[in-house]
Design a protein around this motif. Structure first.
Motif, PDB file in Angstrom:
ATOM      1  N   HIS A 213       0.837  -1.204   0.000  1.00 26.35           N
ATOM      2  CA  HIS A 213       0.000   0.000   0.000  1.00 26.35           C
ATOM      3  C   HIS A 213       0.871   1.254   0.000  1.00 26.35           C
ATOM      4  O   HIS A 213       0.582   2.228  -0.709  1.00 26.35           O
ATOM      5  N   ASP A 214       1.970   1.228   0.780  1.00 25.87           N
ATOM      6  CA  ASP A 214       2.863   2.391   0.832  1.00 25.87           C
ATOM      7  C   ASP A 214       3.507   2.657  -0.525  1.00 25.87           C
ATOM      8  O   ASP A 214       3.619   3.805  -0.951  1.00 25.87           O
ATOM      9  N   VAL A 215       3.944   1.577  -1.202  1.00 25.48           N
ATOM     10  CA  VAL A 215       4.580   1.759  -2.510  1.00 25.48           C
ATOM     11  C   VAL A 215       3.595   2.324  -3.520  1.00 25.48           C
ATOM     12  O   VAL A 215       3.905   3.248  -4.278  1.00 25.48           O
ATOM     13  N   ILE A 216       2.365   1.794  -3.523  1.00 26.90           N
ATOM     14  CA  ILE A 216       1.368   2.211  -4.512  1.00 26.90           C
ATOM     15  C   ILE A 216       0.843   3.606  -4.231  1.00 26.90           C
ATOM     16  O   ILE A 216       0.764   4.453  -5.135  1.00 26.90           O
ATOM     17  N   ASP A 278      -2.401  -8.149  -9.193  1.00 24.39           N
ATOM     18  CA  ASP A 278      -3.523  -8.236 -10.126  1.00 24.39           C
ATOM     19  C   ASP A 278      -3.021  -8.013 -11.540  1.00 24.39           C
ATOM     20  O   ASP A 278      -2.314  -7.060 -11.822  1.00 24.39           O
ATOM     21  N   TYR A 279      -3.433  -8.881 -12.445  1.00 24.03           N
ATOM     22  CA  TYR A 279      -2.907  -8.836 -13.810  1.00 24.03           C
ATOM     23  C   TYR A 279      -3.325  -7.575 -14.542  1.00 24.03           C
ATOM     24  O   TYR A 279      -2.668  -7.134 -15.483  1.00 24.03           O
ATOM     25  N   HIS A 280      -4.436  -6.908 -14.101  1.00 25.74           N
ATOM     26  CA  HIS A 280      -4.935  -5.762 -14.849  1.00 25.74           C
ATOM     27  C   HIS A 280      -4.228  -4.474 -14.462  1.00 25.74           C
ATOM     28  O   HIS A 280      -4.419  -3.445 -15.098  1.00 25.74           O
ATOM     29  N   LEU A 281      -3.395  -4.508 -13.396  1.00 22.58           N
ATOM     30  CA  LEU A 281      -2.667  -3.314 -13.011  1.00 22.58           C
ATOM     31  C   LEU A 281      -1.414  -3.195 -13.852  1.00 22.58           C
ATOM     32  O   LEU A 281      -0.771  -4.176 -14.199  1.00 22.58           O
ATOM     33  N   ASN A 282      -1.020  -1.972 -14.131  1.00 19.50           N
ATOM     34  CA  ASN A 282       0.140  -1.730 -14.988  1.00 19.50           C
ATOM     35  C   ASN A 282       1.014  -0.679 -14.343  1.00 19.50           C
ATOM     36  O   ASN A 282       0.542   0.378 -13.965  1.00 19.50           O
ATOM     37  N   ALA A 283       2.298  -0.967 -14.195  1.00 21.48           N
ATOM     38  CA  ALA A 283       3.196  -0.029 -13.519  1.00 21.48           C
ATOM     39  C   ALA A 283       3.491   1.200 -14.343  1.00 21.48           C
ATOM     40  O   ALA A 283       4.026   2.177 -13.849  1.00 21.48           O
ATOM     41  N   ASN A 284       3.190   1.174 -15.637  1.00 22.91           N
ATOM     42  CA  ASN A 284       3.410   2.367 -16.437  1.00 22.91           C
ATOM     43  C   ASN A 284       2.494   3.508 -15.993  1.00 22.91           C
ATOM     44  O   ASN A 284       2.770   4.676 -16.211  1.00 22.91           O
ATOM     45  N   LYS A 285       1.361   3.110 -15.382  1.00 27.65           N
ATOM     46  CA  LYS A 285       0.517   4.106 -14.751  1.00 27.65           C
ATOM     47  C   LYS A 285       1.061   4.314 -13.355  1.00 27.65           C
ATOM     48  O   LYS A 285       1.430   3.391 -12.681  1.00 27.65           O
ATOM     49  N   LYS A 286       1.075   5.511 -12.881  1.00 25.21           N
ATOM     50  CA  LYS A 286       1.684   5.809 -11.607  1.00 25.21           C
ATOM     51  C   LYS A 286       0.930   5.109 -10.492  1.00 25.21           C
ATOM     52  O   LYS A 286      -0.280   5.163 -10.415  1.00 25.21           O
ATOM     53  N   GLY A 287       1.721   4.485  -9.597  1.00 24.47           N
ATOM     54  CA  GLY A 287       1.120   3.752  -8.496  1.00 24.47           C
ATOM     55  C   GLY A 287       0.325   4.647  -7.588  1.00 24.47           C
ATOM     56  O   GLY A 287       0.741   5.751  -7.255  1.00 24.47           O
ATOM     57  N   GLY A 288      -0.833   4.179  -7.143  1.00 19.91           N
ATOM     58  CA  GLY A 288      -1.656   4.914  -6.214  1.00 19.91           C
ATOM     59  C   GLY A 288      -2.553   5.927  -6.870  1.00 19.91           C
ATOM     60  O   GLY A 288      -3.469   6.442  -6.253  1.00 19.91           O
ATOM     61  N   ARG A 289      -2.312   6.229  -8.147  1.00 15.06           N
ATOM     62  CA  ARG A 289      -3.118   7.234  -8.840  1.00 15.06           C
ATOM     63  C   ARG A 289      -4.022   6.581  -9.872  1.00 15.06           C
ATOM     64  O   ARG A 289      -4.546   7.247 -10.744  1.00 15.06           O
ATOM     65  N   HIS A 290      -4.124   5.255  -9.820  1.00 15.78           N
ATOM     66  CA  HIS A 290      -4.897   4.568 -10.838  1.00 15.78           C
ATOM     67  C   HIS A 290      -5.720   3.478 -10.184  1.00 15.78           C
ATOM     68  O   HIS A 290      -5.556   3.161  -9.026  1.00 15.78           O
ATOM     69  N   GLY A 291      -6.598   2.869 -10.942  1.00 17.33           N
ATOM     70  CA  GLY A 291      -7.317   1.702 -10.457  1.00 17.33           C
ATOM     71  C   GLY A 291      -8.342   2.048  -9.408  1.00 17.33           C
ATOM     72  O   GLY A 291      -9.438   2.497  -9.681  1.00 17.33           O
ATOM     73  N   SER A 292      -7.957   1.873  -8.123  1.00 18.65           N
ATOM     74  CA  SER A 292      -8.909   1.967  -7.027  1.00 18.65           C
ATOM     75  C   SER A 292      -9.478   3.359  -6.878  1.00 18.65           C
ATOM     76  O   SER A 292     -10.663   3.534  -6.627  1.00 18.65           O
ATOM     77  N   LYS A 293      -8.648   4.398  -7.009  1.00 19.06           N
ATOM     78  CA  LYS A 293      -9.145   5.767  -6.841  1.00 19.06           C
ATOM     79  C   LYS A 293     -10.100   6.151  -7.955  1.00 19.06           C
ATOM     80  O   LYS A 293     -11.095   6.832  -7.731  1.00 19.06           O
ATOM     81  N   LYS A 294      -9.796   5.721  -9.164  1.00 16.21           N
ATOM     82  CA  LYS A 294     -10.691   6.029 -10.285  1.00 16.21           C
ATOM     83  C   LYS A 294     -12.036   5.344 -10.084  1.00 16.21           C
ATOM     84  O   LYS A 294     -13.085   5.928 -10.358  1.00 16.21           O
TER      85      LYS A 294
END
Length: 309
Positions: A213-216, A278-294
């Motif tokens: 969680h801290d890294v993301i 999770d296979y749908h997450l991508n590190a090219n998107k900045k961690g913590g600013r994608h996925g769950s918050k959206k």
């Protein structure tokens, strides 16, 4: 006619034998060349523990080993020898029973010391055994979603780094020796080290969810900003939850003191391989600013629209 028929059979059998041998040689060559290709795959360094930081774990392991050895000698030799000597003097009439009581050593004290010393030594042993010295990834997988990882620990008993990390290569352009972070390693070199183990993509991950969680969220996908001892485990979907299960699953301890120990451009590979499950997450998107918050924002918008209606 019979002679021609036999000649034809001999020619046909020899031709089939030659073709079979050729095909077998081709298959053998292709399989061996494939093995050599995998064996000579280039690996680059992602993490390298500073060698000057081995003093503390080396001292801890050394002192705990000395303490354990002392209590082992105390229980196995010192106490029995003194007690046997006291009983011998009583038998010879050199001392009386009251003096014997004063001279005898209670062996229980030695067993208590040995038990505590054993626990200290086991803790120091597993701590030193799990400390990560270096992490590599194949060169062509840098910045990909997942990657093979090669992990090396410090080598017991003196907690030294693998010998391949001491290799230097002269660069004629700079008229100097390349540093270890600029050297490419072959897979055969890594496999030659007993302390190196290679893991499949996604097989090794951070043990603690809080660290992920801290890294993301906090560090925006930069693993190099983590500090202290970070537990790594081999992924097991059937493992139980709980503190004891987590300790048993722990495979390595990654100790990061500064960003200099993480190689340049290593963050994406470490992030994808150690943090994201999770296979749908991508590190090219900045961690913590994608996925769950959206997803949360979308849910909030939908909720507000329903209320307005």
């Amino acid at each position: 006619i019979d002679g021609c028929y036999r000649l034809h059979q001999n020619i046909h059998s020899s031709f089939v034998t030659q073709v079979g041998t050729t095909m077998l040689n081709r298959r053998t060559f292709s399989s061996s060349s494939k093995f050599e290709q995998d064996d000579e795959r280039k690996w680059t360094l992602l993490y390298h523990r500073n060698t000057s930081r081995s003093t503390y774990p080396r001292a801890l392991f050394g002192l705990s080993t000395f303490n354990f050895s002392y209590w082992t000698w105390y229980v196995a030799d010192f106490t029995p020898s003194l007690n046997a000597s006291a009983h011998e003097k009583l038998a010879l009439g050199q001392i009386d029973p009251a003096t014997l009581e004063m001279m005898l050593i209670d062996p229980n004290m030695g067993y208590v010391g040995l038990g505590i010393g054993s626990m200290i030594w086991l803790g120091a042993f597993f701590y030193a055994k799990q400390l990560v010295s270096a992490i590599w990834a194949p060169k062509h997988t840098i910045d990909e979603e997942r990657s093979l990882l090669a992990v090396s620990t410090l080598k017991l008993p003196f907690l030294t780094q693998p010998k391949i990390l001491g290799r230097t290569i002269y660069d004629p352009e700079s008229n100097d020796f390349d540093k270890v972070e600029n050297i490419e390693f072959t897979e055969s070199e890594l496999k030659s080290e007993s302390s190196v183990e290679i893991f499949a993509p996604g097989e090794l991950t951070l043990s603690e969810d809080q660290r992920k969680h801290d890294v993301i969220v906090k560090f925006d996908g930069e693993v190099s900003r983590l500090r202290g001892h970070i537990s790594l485990k081999k992924e097991d979907n059937e493992a139980n939850d709980g503190l004891m299960a987590t300790l048993l699953q722990q495979r390595y301890l990654l100790d990061i003191e500064s960003e200099q120990e993480i190689m340049p451009n290593a963050n994406p590979t470490l992030y994808n391989s150690l943090v994201l499950n999770d296979y749908h997450l991508n590190a090219n998107k900045k961690g913590g600013r994608h996925g769950s918050k959206k997803e949360e924002k979308t849910k909030r918008k939908k909720g507000s629209r329903k209320r307005n209606r």
